[in-house]
Design a protein around this motif. Structure first.
Motif, PDB file in Angstrom:
ATOM      1  N   GLY A  48       1.183  -1.356   0.062  1.00 42.63           N
ATOM      2  CA  GLY A  48       0.255   0.011  -0.091  1.00 42.63           C
ATOM      3  C   GLY A  48       1.130   1.538   0.444  1.00 42.63           C
ATOM      4  O   GLY A  48       2.191   1.290   0.364  1.00 42.63           O
ATOM      5  N   VAL A  49       0.253   2.459  -0.158  1.00 41.12           N
ATOM      6  CA  VAL A  49       0.959   3.638  -0.132  1.00 41.12           C
ATOM      7  C   VAL A  49      -0.154   4.366   0.947  1.00 41.12           C
ATOM      8  O   VAL A  49      -1.127   4.472   0.378  1.00 41.12           O
ATOM      9  N   ILE A  67      -4.749   1.697   0.850  1.00 38.33           N
ATOM     10  CA  ILE A  67      -3.751   2.872   0.834  1.00 38.33           C
ATOM     11  C   ILE A  67      -3.852   2.819   2.604  1.00 38.33           C
ATOM     12  O   ILE A  67      -4.927   2.096   3.241  1.00 38.33           O
ATOM     13  N   GLU A  68      -3.560   3.457   3.126  1.00 34.84           N
ATOM     14  CA  GLU A  68      -3.130   3.712   4.336  1.00 34.84           C
ATOM     15  C   GLU A  68      -3.405   5.618   4.656  1.00 34.84           C
ATOM     16  O   GLU A  68      -3.019   6.670   4.153  1.00 34.84           O
ATOM     17  N   GLU A  69      -3.848   6.310   4.872  1.00 38.89           N
ATOM     18  CA  GLU A  69      -5.016   6.998   5.201  1.00 38.89           C
ATOM     19  C   GLU A  69      -4.115   7.806   6.603  1.00 38.89           C
ATOM     20  O   GLU A  69      -3.453   7.509   7.505  1.00 38.89           O
ATOM     21  N   SER A  70      -3.679   9.099   7.174  1.00 36.12           N
ATOM     22  CA  SER A  70      -3.747   9.843   8.445  1.00 36.12           C
ATOM     23  C   SER A  70      -4.956  10.388   9.178  1.00 36.12           C
ATOM     24  O   SER A  70      -6.339  10.267   8.681  1.00 36.12           O
ATOM     25  N   VAL A  71      -5.459   9.983   9.998  1.00 36.60           N
ATOM     26  CA  VAL A  71      -6.620   9.699  11.348  1.00 36.60           C
ATOM     27  C   VAL A  71      -6.905  12.469  10.988  1.00 36.60           C
ATOM     28  O   VAL A  71      -7.918  11.846  11.164  1.00 36.60           O
ATOM     29  N   THR A  72      -6.507  13.063  10.970  1.00 37.58           N
ATOM     30  CA  THR A  72      -6.606  14.590  10.395  1.00 37.58           C
ATOM     31  C   THR A  72      -7.021  14.492   9.295  1.00 37.58           C
ATOM     32  O   THR A  72      -8.018  15.099   8.645  1.00 37.58           O
ATOM     33  N   GLY A  73      -6.579  13.472   8.203  1.00 35.00           N
ATOM     34  CA  GLY A  73      -6.665  13.711   6.616  1.00 35.00           C
ATOM     35  C   GLY A  73      -8.040  13.264   6.457  1.00 35.00           C
ATOM     36  O   GLY A  73      -8.993  12.987   5.407  1.00 35.00           O
ATOM     37  N   PHE A  74      -8.452  11.752   7.562  1.00 37.26           N
ATOM     38  CA  PHE A  74      -9.789  11.448   6.614  1.00 37.26           C
ATOM     39  C   PHE A  74     -10.558  10.955   8.155  1.00 37.26           C
ATOM     40  O   PHE A  74     -12.251  11.321   8.049  1.00 37.26           O
ATOM     41  N   PHE A  96     -11.940   0.471  -2.054  1.00 31.77           N
ATOM     42  CA  PHE A  96     -11.056   0.055  -2.154  1.00 31.77           C
ATOM     43  C   PHE A  96     -10.227   0.805  -0.842  1.00 31.77           C
ATOM     44  O   PHE A  96     -10.366   1.799   0.304  1.00 31.77           O
ATOM     45  N   PRO A  97      -9.728  -0.505   0.457  1.00 39.33           N
ATOM     46  CA  PRO A  97      -9.547  -0.827   1.365  1.00 39.33           C
ATOM     47  C   PRO A  97      -8.981   0.251   2.394  1.00 39.33           C
ATOM     48  O   PRO A  97      -7.412   0.612   1.554  1.00 39.33           O
ATOM     49  N   ILE A  98      -9.062   1.163   3.654  1.00 38.87           N
ATOM     50  CA  ILE A  98      -8.086   1.515   4.071  1.00 38.87           C
ATOM     51  C   ILE A  98      -7.564   1.169   5.531  1.00 38.87           C
ATOM     52  O   ILE A  98      -8.770   0.486   6.376  1.00 38.87           O
TER      53      ILE A  98
END
Length: 303
Positions: A48-49, A67-74, A96-98
């Motif tokens: 993932g990215v 995909i990997e997200e951020s707490v404040t971004g998502f 598409f899974p986080i």
């Protein structure tokens, strides 16, 4: 005479090997036998990215599993709850899974020291875990280096005890929502506390919760000259991994770093979790992220 010997030899061979072929037919395959013929399956893990979710479709097409997200971004966006609901709808639409979220805590929320604010951290953490569950995500990364810097002159043992106490309070929340918190060791350029897999495991062993595990970040290991053998040593605790090149935290393939010793260590522990490229600056995101995935797949196939 020779023909009789040859026929007898063949009958003996067929008799001795009939069980082997029958086992193969039943699915009992001998990998070492196939390896001799070059058919041993390559070692691969989900890749993932770390990126904003609007890159999801591109990453899917580029060969990522998640995909990997951020707490404040998502999960807790600056625009508030309404934006989170929009994010959630987008996730359901894209399908598409986080897998995980980084940056659990902002620098202002201290886990230790004279300004430690555990009550506020626990309130934030519960909301994060609740929403991570809603998003069907597996992990929340507990790095947040700026929040865990031990102030100059502050007793290190006291600071460690504070951090452990906080993590023990986080554990029941993680168990409640079925999301694992992955403790992330960081290099000394980012924080002065929990700088190795061994130090991360000290926290995990003190907390003793199935929902508090270890993140292995190969970039930080490289920065700290931490050998790949540490992955083997602490492999039973590792649930998630990050990676980037050592010099400038670039994606694999920019500088040409050889990650095979670390990837080989992951193979040795039979690691099956995710491996995320985690970079914060790209010259060309689409080009470099795609190449990074290709390079990782190639190096994984060579270990």
């Amino acid at each position: 005479m020779s023909e009789k010997v040859d026929q007898a030899t063949r009958r003996t061979f067929l008799k001795r090997t009939s069980g082997v072929f029958a086992g193969m037919a039943a699915g009992s395959v001998f990998p070492e036998a196939f390896a001799m013929h070059g058919t041993k399956p390559e070692y691969m893990i989900p890749l993932g990215v770390y990126a904003a979710y609007n890159k999801a479709n591109f990453l899917k097409e580029s060969g990522c599993s998640y995909i990997e997200e951020s707490v404040t971004g998502f999960l807790i966006p600056e625009k508030g709850d309404e934006q989170y609901e929009k994010n959630l709808e987008q996730l359901k639409h894209e399908n598409f899974p986080i897998k995980s979220y980084v940056i659990l805590l902002p620098a202002a929320l201290k886990t230790l020291g004279p300004d430690a604010n555990h009550e506020a951290i626990l309130q934030r953490t519960e909301l994060v875990l609740k929403r991570a569950k809603e998003c069907k995500s597996q992990y929340v990364v507990f790095g947040s280096g700026a929040s865990r810097i031990i102030p100059e002159g502050f007793d290190r043992a006291t600071a460690k005890a504070q951090h452990i106490d906080l993590t023990k309070k986080m554990a029941p929340l993680a168990e409640k929502y079925g999301v694992t918190i992955a403790v992330e060791p960081l290099n000394k350029g980012e924080t002065n506390f929990i700088n190795s897999l061994a130090e991360g495991v000290e926290i995990i062993d003190a907390v003793k919760s199935p929902s508090i595990k270890l993140l292995c970040d190969i970039y930080h290991m490289l920065k700290e000259d931490e050998p790949a053998t540490e992955i083997v040593k602490y492999g039973k605790h590792i649930v998630h991994c990050h990676i980037a090149e050592k010099e400038s935290r670039t994606p694999p393939g920019v500088k040409g770093d050889d990650f095979r010793p670390y990837l080989g260590a992951l193979k040795k522990i039979n690691y099956k979790g995710g491996l995320s490229i985690e970079c914060f600056v790209y010259n060309d995101f689409h080009k470099e992220a795609k190449k990074g995935i290709e390079v990782l797949k190639k190096q994984l196939s060579e270990v």
